[in-house]
Design a protein around this motif. Structure first.
Motif, mmCIF file in Angstrom:
data_model
loop_
_atom_site.group_PDB
_atom_site.id
_atom_site.type_symbol
_atom_site.label_atom_id
_atom_site.label_comp_id
_atom_site.label_asym_id
_atom_site.label_seq_id
_atom_site.Cartn_x
_atom_site.Cartn_y
_atom_site.Cartn_z
ATOM 1 N N LEU A 8 0.817 -1.214 0.000
ATOM 2 C CA LEU A 8 0.000 0.000 0.000
ATOM 3 C C LEU A 8 0.850 1.264 0.000
ATOM 4 C CD1 LEU A 8 -2.883 -1.017 2.433
ATOM 5 C CD2 LEU A 8 -3.005 -0.686 -0.040
ATOM 6 N N GLY A 9 2.057 1.172 0.557
ATOM 7 C CA GLY A 9 2.936 2.333 0.581
ATOM 8 C C GLY A 9 3.226 2.872 -0.813
ATOM 9 N N ILE A 10 3.315 1.995 -1.793
ATOM 10 C CA ILE A 10 3.552 2.424 -3.182
ATOM 11 C C ILE A 10 2.330 3.168 -3.698
ATOM 12 C CG2 ILE A 10 4.001 1.646 -5.560
ATOM 13 C CD1 ILE A 10 6.389 1.280 -3.648
ATOM 14 N N THR A 46 4.153 7.822 -6.830
ATOM 15 C CA THR A 46 3.793 7.163 -8.093
ATOM 16 C C THR A 46 2.420 6.481 -8.039
ATOM 17 O OG1 THR A 46 4.914 5.107 -7.462
ATOM 18 C CG2 THR A 46 6.220 6.743 -8.674
ATOM 19 N N GLY A 47 1.786 6.485 -6.900
ATOM 20 C CA GLY A 47 0.516 5.788 -6.739
ATOM 21 C C GLY A 47 -0.593 6.254 -7.656
ATOM 22 N N GLY A 48 -0.614 7.539 -7.963
ATOM 23 C CA GLY A 48 -1.669 8.065 -8.829
ATOM 24 C C GLY A 48 -1.625 7.485 -10.223
ATOM 25 N N GLY A 60 -5.549 7.016 -23.284
ATOM 26 C CA GLY A 60 -5.150 6.319 -22.070
ATOM 27 C C GLY A 60 -3.924 6.942 -21.427
ATOM 28 N N MET A 61 -2.954 7.330 -22.263
ATOM 29 C CA MET A 61 -1.760 7.993 -21.743
ATOM 30 C C MET A 61 -2.129 9.288 -21.036
ATOM 31 S SD MET A 61 1.370 9.807 -23.866
ATOM 32 C CE MET A 61 0.276 11.110 -24.418
ATOM 33 N N ILE A 62 -3.020 10.056 -21.632
ATOM 34 C CA ILE A 62 -3.442 11.327 -21.036
ATOM 35 C C ILE A 62 -4.146 11.083 -19.705
ATOM 36 C CG2 ILE A 62 -5.014 13.295 -21.334
ATOM 37 C CD1 ILE A 62 -4.335 13.055 -24.408
ATOM 38 N N VAL A 63 -5.016 10.089 -19.654
ATOM 39 C CA VAL A 63 -5.731 9.769 -18.412
ATOM 40 C C VAL A 63 -4.739 9.366 -17.320
ATOM 41 C CG1 VAL A 63 -7.348 8.141 -17.332
ATOM 42 C CG2 VAL A 63 -7.897 9.155 -19.553
ATOM 43 N N THR A 64 -3.805 8.473 -17.651
ATOM 44 C CA THR A 64 -2.813 8.031 -16.670
ATOM 45 C C THR A 64 -1.983 9.211 -16.174
ATOM 46 O OG1 THR A 64 -2.671 5.824 -17.652
ATOM 47 C CG2 THR A 64 -0.816 6.523 -16.293
ATOM 48 N N LEU A 65 -1.516 10.045 -17.088
ATOM 49 C CA LEU A 65 -0.702 11.195 -16.685
ATOM 50 C C LEU A 65 -1.499 12.195 -15.854
ATOM 51 C CD1 LEU A 65 1.431 11.814 -19.914
ATOM 52 C CD2 LEU A 65 2.179 10.803 -17.741
ATOM 53 N N ALA A 66 -2.770 12.361 -16.178
ATOM 54 C CA ALA A 66 -3.609 13.275 -15.394
ATOM 55 C C ALA A 66 -3.761 12.774 -13.962
ATOM 56 C CB ALA A 66 -4.979 13.434 -16.062
ATOM 57 N N PHE A 67 -4.089 11.501 -13.802
ATOM 58 C CA PHE A 67 -4.206 10.930 -12.459
ATOM 59 C C PHE A 67 -2.888 11.064 -11.702
ATOM 60 C CE2 PHE A 67 -8.236 9.148 -13.512
ATOM 61 C CZ PHE A 67 -8.805 8.713 -12.332
ATOM 62 N N GLY A 68 -1.796 10.704 -12.378
ATOM 63 C CA GLY A 68 -0.486 10.753 -11.742
ATOM 64 C C GLY A 68 -0.092 12.151 -11.319
ATOM 65 N N THR A 69 -0.385 13.128 -12.167
ATOM 66 C CA THR A 69 -0.008 14.503 -11.866
ATOM 67 C C THR A 69 -0.804 15.068 -10.700
ATOM 68 O OG1 THR A 69 0.623 14.838 -14.164
ATOM 69 C CG2 THR A 69 0.232 16.816 -12.856
ATOM 70 N N VAL A 70 -2.092 14.825 -10.684
ATOM 71 C CA VAL A 70 -2.917 15.299 -9.571
ATOM 72 C C VAL A 70 -2.437 14.661 -8.271
ATOM 73 C CG1 VAL A 70 -5.249 15.262 -8.570
ATOM 74 C CG2 VAL A 70 -4.927 15.843 -10.988
ATOM 75 N N TRP A 71 -2.190 13.376 -8.314
ATOM 76 C CA TRP A 71 -1.722 12.637 -7.137
ATOM 77 C C TRP A 71 -0.374 13.178 -6.674
ATOM 78 C CZ3 TRP A 71 -4.659 8.284 -5.561
ATOM 79 C CH2 TRP A 71 -4.131 7.550 -4.496
ATOM 80 N N LEU A 72 0.522 13.387 -7.632
ATOM 81 C CA LEU A 72 1.857 13.898 -7.332
ATOM 82 C C LEU A 72 1.766 15.283 -6.690
ATOM 83 C CD1 LEU A 72 4.888 13.290 -7.627
ATOM 84 C CD2 LEU A 72 4.775 14.352 -9.896
#
Length: 183
Positions: A78-80, A85-87, A120-132
């Motif tokens: 869960l730590g990951i 990078t979790g987003g 899909g790339m845009i969706v993944t990057l959006a989630f990752g960026t918000v999370w980051l």
């Protein structure tokens, strides 16, 4: 040829295994590494479609959350998922759903698969960026520069590669009657 649910679960598990294996292909960068996970998610959803592709991604995330070393760098837990990078990893689930729905609507041609994989790339990057931004307490600019900018060109290349591999494998599996053709 319609296959039973056990067969479909095996396909989904196989998809999760492919994501886990390609996750170990890593190019380290200062904050977020370039990994084969996004390539694998694109390939699997292109091959298996919305339902089984999403199930593969969900299984992959659950295995990693349970501590199995399926995430990049042979990591898990869960730590990951709650780390920087979790987003991106959580975003794979939305990516699979959105890509699959797009392919369901427009068909699985090489062109449509490229478009779906770029979405899909845009969706993944959006989630990752918000999370980051939230987890690392970055400004939006810093989150974008660390979590999106380095991945745009590589992401497009991976989208094209995922579409190409995915369409070829899917067509061969359809011809062999191992998966159902999508009209």
């Amino acid at each position: 040829m319609k296959k039973g649910s056990t067969y479909q679960y095996v396909l989904a598990a196989f998809g999760a295994a492919i994501i886990a294996v390609l996750a170990q292909v890593t190019i380290p960068l200062p904050l977020i590494p370039i990994t084969g996970q996004t390539l694998a998610v694109g390939i699997i959803v292109t091959i298996l479609g919305t339902r089984l592709g999403t199930l593969s991604v969900l299984l992959y995330i659950l295995l990693g959350a349970a501590g199995l070393p399926v995430f990049s760098g042979m990591s898990g837990g869960l730590g990951i998922l709650v780390g920087p990078t979790g987003g991106y990893i959580v975003g794979f689930l939305a990516t699979a759903i959105i890509m699959g729905l797009y392919l369901d609507k427009f068909g699985i041609t090489f062109t449509q698969a490229i478009i779906a994989n770029i979405i899909g790339m845009i969706v993944t990057l959006a989630f990752g960026t918000v999370w980051l931004k939230i987890v690392a307490d970055y400004t939006w600019t810093a989150a974008f520069m660390g979590g999106v900018a380095p991945f745009i060109v590589v992401g497009i290349v991976k989208a094209v590669l995922a579409a190409w591999i995915g369409v070829i494998v899917r067509r061969r599996l359809e011809r062999a009657h191992l998966i159902e053709a999508i009209a």
